[in-house]
Design a protein around this motif. Structure first.
Motif, PDB file in Angstrom:
ATOM      1  N   LYS A  42       0.837  -1.209   0.000  1.00  0.00           N
ATOM      2  CA  LYS A  42       0.000   0.000   0.000  1.00  0.00           C
ATOM      3  C   LYS A  42       0.869   1.255   0.000  1.00  0.00           C
ATOM      4  N   THR A  44       2.697   1.652  -3.352  1.00  0.00           N
ATOM      5  CA  THR A  44       1.729   2.002  -4.396  1.00  0.00           C
ATOM      6  C   THR A  44       1.382   3.482  -4.303  1.00  0.00           C
ATOM      7  N   GLU A  45       1.182   3.964  -3.086  1.00  0.00           N
ATOM      8  CA  GLU A  45       0.864   5.387  -2.902  1.00  0.00           C
ATOM      9  C   GLU A  45       2.003   6.277  -3.387  1.00  0.00           C
ATOM     10  N   ARG A  87       4.324   5.547  -5.667  1.00  0.00           N
ATOM     11  CA  ARG A  87       4.403   5.449  -7.136  1.00  0.00           C
ATOM     12  C   ARG A  87       3.257   6.205  -7.808  1.00  0.00           C
ATOM     13  N   GLN A  88       2.058   6.118  -7.233  1.00  0.00           N
ATOM     14  CA  GLN A  88       0.921   6.839  -7.803  1.00  0.00           C
ATOM     15  C   GLN A  88       1.132   8.349  -7.711  1.00  0.00           C
ATOM     16  N   MET A  89       1.674   8.800  -6.579  1.00  0.00           N
ATOM     17  CA  MET A  89       1.915  10.229  -6.429  1.00  0.00           C
ATOM     18  C   MET A  89       2.966  10.697  -7.439  1.00  0.00           C
ATOM     19  N   SER A 145       3.662   9.329 -10.269  1.00  0.00           N
ATOM     20  CA  SER A 145       3.052   9.269 -11.596  1.00  0.00           C
ATOM     21  C   SER A 145       2.154  10.479 -11.835  1.00  0.00           C
ATOM     22  N   LEU A 146       1.347  10.810 -10.845  1.00  0.00           N
ATOM     23  CA  LEU A 146       0.459  11.964 -10.944  1.00  0.00           C
ATOM     24  C   LEU A 146       1.255  13.254 -11.170  1.00  0.00           C
ATOM     25  N   ASN A 181      10.730  -0.482  -7.974  1.00  0.00           N
ATOM     26  CA  ASN A 181       9.629  -0.328  -8.906  1.00  0.00           C
ATOM     27  C   ASN A 181       9.668  -1.474  -9.898  1.00  0.00           C
TER      28      ASN A 181
END
Length: 189
Positions: free
Chosen positions: A116, A119-120, A122-124, A126-127, A148
């Motif tokens: 979790k 993932t958070e 990597r998502q940040m 990416s955003l 990654n």
């Protein structure tokens, strides 16, 4: 024996990341970090869909600061710490008032917590369309957090990661006192 407590107070830019990485290496039982100027992410932020936030220096700086500390907190969670992001001191004393308070978990960190948190992060990234920042690079190079999966070929050794600059920070109001940290969140898993 093991280090009980590591404190990092207003370490400039990536110096906070290196202090956090060292605390993790030592398996410090408690980490208290009050980050200072976070230039690293600020320099990577492009206008794009963030144009309203990045058009003005002050809002860009504050957004970069919050985003950096959010990713740091998640990385600490992935590295085996229960982490809180707290208000360290009232804004009237200093605008640099975020405290990352991390306590080492006893036993193995559950896989779900690590997944979790990573993932958070990597998502940040990416955003925001930014590369891994210093703390993530160091922790991945030392296998303290998972790398990654999409970028295994671009691994970086810890010797390739820039050390903190000797740049002097403007230590705005290193005030002490005022009733202590205000908890605005619960421990992140």
């Amino acid at each position: 024996g093991p280090v009980d407590l590591v404190i990092s107070l207003h370490a400039c830019d990536t110096a906070t990341d290196h202090a956090l990485a060292q605390a993790i290496r030592w398996q410090s039982r408690v980490i208290l970090a009050v980050p200072c100027c976070q230039h690293e992410l600020n320099e990577h932020l492009q206008a794009g869909s963030l144009a309203p936030l990045t058009s003005f220096g002050l809002t860009k700086e504050r957004f970069a600061s919050l985003a950096t500390d959010t990713m740091r907190a998640a990385l600490l969670s992935a590295a085996g710490y229960q982490t809180q992001v707290l208000e360290f001191i009232d804004m009237e004393h200093t605008p640099k008032n975020i405290l990352l308070r991390s306590v080492l978990r006893t036993g193995r960190t559950p896989d779900g917590v690590v997944t979790k948190a990573m993932t958070e992060v990597r998502q940040m990234r990416s955003l925001l369309n930014v590369p891994p920042l210093t703390l993530e690079q160091v922790l991945q190079a030392e296998n303290r957090v998972p790398g990654n999966p999409e970028a295994q070929s671009s691994e970086i050794s810890s010797s390739e990661i820039a050390a903190p600059s000797s740049e002097t920070c403007d230590l705005v109001g290193d005030a002490v006192g005022s009733g202590g940290p205000t908890d605005r969140s619960s421990f992140a898993s």
